[in-house]
Motif scaffolding. Structure first.
Motif, PDB file in Angstrom:
ATOM      1  N   HIS A 172     -14.594  17.863  10.344  1.00  0.00           N
ATOM      2  CA  HIS A 172     -13.208  17.526  10.045  1.00  0.00           C
ATOM      3  C   HIS A 172     -12.427  18.836   9.937  1.00  0.00           C
ATOM      4  O   HIS A 172     -12.827  19.750   9.204  1.00  0.00           O
ATOM      5  N   LEU A 173     -11.344  18.944  10.671  1.00  0.00           N
ATOM      6  CA  LEU A 173     -10.504  20.139  10.668  1.00  0.00           C
ATOM      7  C   LEU A 173      -9.163  19.818  10.032  1.00  0.00           C
ATOM      8  O   LEU A 173      -8.516  18.837  10.397  1.00  0.00           O
ATOM      9  N   VAL A 174      -8.741  20.672   9.091  1.00  0.00           N
ATOM     10  CA  VAL A 174      -7.385  20.579   8.550  1.00  0.00           C
ATOM     11  C   VAL A 174      -6.637  21.845   8.964  1.00  0.00           C
ATOM     12  O   VAL A 174      -7.096  22.961   8.733  1.00  0.00           O
ATOM     13  N   VAL A 175      -5.505  21.660   9.625  1.00  0.00           N
ATOM     14  CA  VAL A 175      -4.608  22.749  10.011  1.00  0.00           C
ATOM     15  C   VAL A 175      -3.477  22.783   9.000  1.00  0.00           C
ATOM     16  O   VAL A 175      -2.851  21.749   8.728  1.00  0.00           O
ATOM     17  N   LEU A 176      -3.212  23.961   8.438  1.00  0.00           N
ATOM     18  CA  LEU A 176      -2.190  24.079   7.399  1.00  0.00           C
ATOM     19  C   LEU A 176      -1.173  25.148   7.777  1.00  0.00           C
ATOM     20  O   LEU A 176      -1.445  26.010   8.615  1.00  0.00           O
ATOM     21  N   ASN A 177      -0.008  25.070   7.143  1.00  0.00           N
ATOM     22  CA  ASN A 177       1.087  25.995   7.433  1.00  0.00           C
ATOM     23  C   ASN A 177       1.299  26.904   6.225  1.00  0.00           C
ATOM     24  O   ASN A 177       1.791  26.467   5.183  1.00  0.00           O
ATOM     25  N   SER A 178       0.894  28.172   6.366  1.00  0.00           N
ATOM     26  CA  SER A 178       1.004  29.120   5.252  1.00  0.00           C
ATOM     27  C   SER A 178       2.340  29.848   5.228  1.00  0.00           C
ATOM     28  O   SER A 178       2.540  30.751   4.407  1.00  0.00           O
ATOM     29  N   ASN A 179       3.272  29.477   6.099  1.00  0.00           N
ATOM     30  CA  ASN A 179       4.646  29.994   6.041  1.00  0.00           C
ATOM     31  C   ASN A 179       5.389  29.172   4.996  1.00  0.00           C
ATOM     32  O   ASN A 179       6.202  28.297   5.312  1.00  0.00           O
ATOM     33  N   CYS A 180       5.095  29.471   3.749  1.00  0.00           N
ATOM     34  CA  CYS A 180       5.467  28.558   2.672  1.00  0.00           C
ATOM     35  C   CYS A 180       6.974  28.415   2.492  1.00  0.00           C
ATOM     36  O   CYS A 180       7.451  27.389   1.998  1.00  0.00           O
ATOM     37  N   SER A 181       7.751  29.431   2.886  1.00  0.00           N
ATOM     38  CA  SER A 181       9.205  29.319   2.779  1.00  0.00           C
ATOM     39  C   SER A 181       9.788  28.459   3.895  1.00  0.00           C
ATOM     40  O   SER A 181      10.926  27.998   3.801  1.00  0.00           O
ATOM     41  N   ALA A 182       9.010  28.221   4.951  1.00  0.00           N
ATOM     42  CA  ALA A 182       9.488  27.407   6.070  1.00  0.00           C
ATOM     43  C   ALA A 182       9.042  25.956   5.969  1.00  0.00           C
ATOM     44  O   ALA A 182       9.599  25.085   6.648  1.00  0.00           O
ATOM     45  N   VAL A 183       8.060  25.682   5.137  1.00  0.00           N
ATOM     46  CA  VAL A 183       7.541  24.323   4.983  1.00  0.00           C
ATOM     47  C   VAL A 183       8.309  23.626   3.869  1.00  0.00           C
ATOM     48  O   VAL A 183       8.404  24.171   2.752  1.00  0.00           O
ATOM     49  N   PRO A 184       8.874  22.455   4.121  1.00  0.00           N
ATOM     50  CA  PRO A 184       9.588  21.755   3.045  1.00  0.00           C
ATOM     51  C   PRO A 184       8.701  21.575   1.814  1.00  0.00           C
ATOM     52  O   PRO A 184       7.609  21.046   1.896  1.00  0.00           O
ATOM     53  N   GLY A 185       9.183  22.085   0.682  1.00  0.00           N
ATOM     54  CA  GLY A 185       8.434  21.968  -0.562  1.00  0.00           C
ATOM     55  C   GLY A 185       7.454  23.088  -0.806  1.00  0.00           C
ATOM     56  O   GLY A 185       6.860  23.173  -1.891  1.00  0.00           O
ATOM     57  N   GLY A 186       7.230  23.965   0.192  1.00  0.00           N
ATOM     58  CA  GLY A 186       6.342  25.103   0.015  1.00  0.00           C
ATOM     59  C   GLY A 186       4.871  24.737   0.059  1.00  0.00           C
ATOM     60  O   GLY A 186       4.473  23.732   0.651  1.00  0.00           O
ATOM     61  N   CYS A 187       4.056  25.551  -0.618  1.00  0.00           N
ATOM     62  CA  CYS A 187       2.596  25.396  -0.581  1.00  0.00           C
ATOM     63  C   CYS A 187       1.992  25.198  -1.964  1.00  0.00           C
ATOM     64  O   CYS A 187       0.756  25.165  -2.100  1.00  0.00           O
ATOM     65  N   GLY A 188       2.811  25.117  -2.983  1.00  0.00           N
ATOM     66  CA  GLY A 188       2.302  25.061  -4.342  1.00  0.00           C
ATOM     67  C   GLY A 188       1.736  23.704  -4.718  1.00  0.00           C
ATOM     68  O   GLY A 188       1.779  22.728  -3.952  1.00  0.00           O
ATOM     69  N   SER A 189       1.219  23.643  -5.939  1.00  0.00           N
ATOM     70  CA  SER A 189       0.668  22.394  -6.455  1.00  0.00           C
ATOM     71  C   SER A 189       1.753  21.319  -6.514  1.00  0.00           C
ATOM     72  O   SER A 189       2.853  21.558  -7.007  1.00  0.00           O
ATOM     73  N   GLY A 190       1.442  20.142  -5.978  1.00  0.00           N
ATOM     74  CA  GLY A 190       2.399  19.052  -5.955  1.00  0.00           C
ATOM     75  C   GLY A 190       3.367  19.074  -4.801  1.00  0.00           C
ATOM     76  O   GLY A 190       4.171  18.146  -4.637  1.00  0.00           O
TER      77      GLY A 190
END
Length: 337
Positions: A172-190
């Motif tokens: 199983h592969l999960v691709v994630l976006n670490s450009n946290c300022s560009a992702v709606p809501g960022g990368c933090g908890s919740g």
């Protein structure tokens, strides 16, 4: 008695009985297949069994193609600076005949225009476009909403938010976006991305899991550890994910399985950093990667690609450096959690 039955039935009827006896097993088998398919299709998606190849080969690398105007394109040799080596590095990747290429972001410098993809990335790593899993890096966002990146890779991008999951063989592969300022809501908890990741991994039934994003959580390179991905890493650890691969740092690094605090742990996530796709490589001389756990292996002096052999319950790894003394280095294997 048998002779009497034969006379009563006649030769034609006897042939039909023999045919029926011979085909009873085949008919039963066909009915069983039909029932199993019907049950599988009616089951919830999370309960379906996806059957794929037992073993797949994955090449992982990021930070690849130079800008078309970069003068180093005209002197792309080790003796002349060892920059803009995307063509030679992609030759290694192509020769490995991978089932998938994990393109770990910053695939095209400096501004990833359509012309740059056509003239530099396309003839090099673009030869593997139809088997590429594209990961969003920071260079991609130099064009508004990473539009040239999404246009070039098209349906290879399963979600333009930059995070999704898919299967690689039995993994199983999960691709994630670490450009946290560009992702709606960022990368933090919740955040939407972290909540999605938590739910996706909770629903996953594969034993072995691999994650990919651009900015490494841990690094002994110039940039050092990246706290922006801390909660994503913590989520991986909580779900006993096996591997995470990243780019961004212009070097190759491997860490032993670590917990969210960067402490070695048998249930931790093993991280590879593979920012060696050809654009450049750097030694971290004169810098201190504050807070970085000690790496298990590093090569700051060569471009190259990481090859992963993904088996149903284990994996092998090997770094293939460009123009080094050996064709492979840092080879190893491990079982999934």
């Amino acid at each position: 008695m048998t002779a009497i039955v034969r006379r009563l039935l006649g030769e034609h009827s006897r042939r039909r009985m023999r045919w029926a006896r011979r085909h009873t097993v085949l008919c039963a088998a066909g009915l069983l297949v039909f029932v199993l398919v019907a049950v599988a299709l009616s089951a919830p998606a999370s309960l379906r069994v996806i059957i794929g190849p037992d073993t797949v080969t994955v090449v992982a690398v990021g930070d690849m193609a130079c800008d078309p105007a970069d003068p180093d394109l005209e002197r792309a040799t080790r003796e002349q600076g060892d920059r803009c080596r995307q063509q030679a590095v992609s030759d290694i990747a192509v020769a490995l005949h991978p089932d998938a290429l994990l393109a770990l972001g910053d695939v095209q410098y400096e501004v990833p225009t359509a012309e740059a993809f056509r003239t530099v990335y396309g003839p090099s790593f673009g030869r593997l476009r139809d088997r590429t899993v594209p990961v969003y890096g920071n260079q991609e966002y130099k064009v508004q909403k990473a539009s040239s990146f999404t246009t070039y890779f098209g349906d290879r991008i399963l979600d333009e938010r930059g995070y999704w999951s898919q299967e690689l063989g039995r993994w199983h592969l999960v691709v994630l976006n670490s450009n946290c300022s560009a992702v709606p809501g960022g990368c933090g908890s919740g955040s939407p991305q972290q909540a999605w990741l938590d739910a996706d991994l909770a629903a996953n039934s594969s034993r072995c899991v691999l994650a990919a994003w651009h900015h490494p959580r841990w690094s002994t390179g110039i940039a050092g550890p990246d706290d922006r991905t801390a909660e994503l890493y913590r989520t991986l650890y909580r779900h006993r994910v096996d591997l995470v691969v990243s780019g961004h740092e212009a070097d190759y690094q491997r860490f032993e399985p670590l917990n969210p605090d960067g402490v070695a742990h048998p249930d931790g996530v093993r991280q590879f950093v593979v920012g060696t796709g050809g654009q450049a490589h750097y030694r971290p001389e004169g810098t201190a990667a504050i807070g970085a756990p000690p790496g298990a292996y590093a090569d700051y002096d060569h471009h190259g690609v990481l090859a992963l052999t993904l088996r149903p319950a284990s994996y092998d790894w090997a770094f293939h450096p460009l123009e080094a003394a050996q064709d492979t280095e840092d080879e190893g294997s491990a079982r999934c959690h």
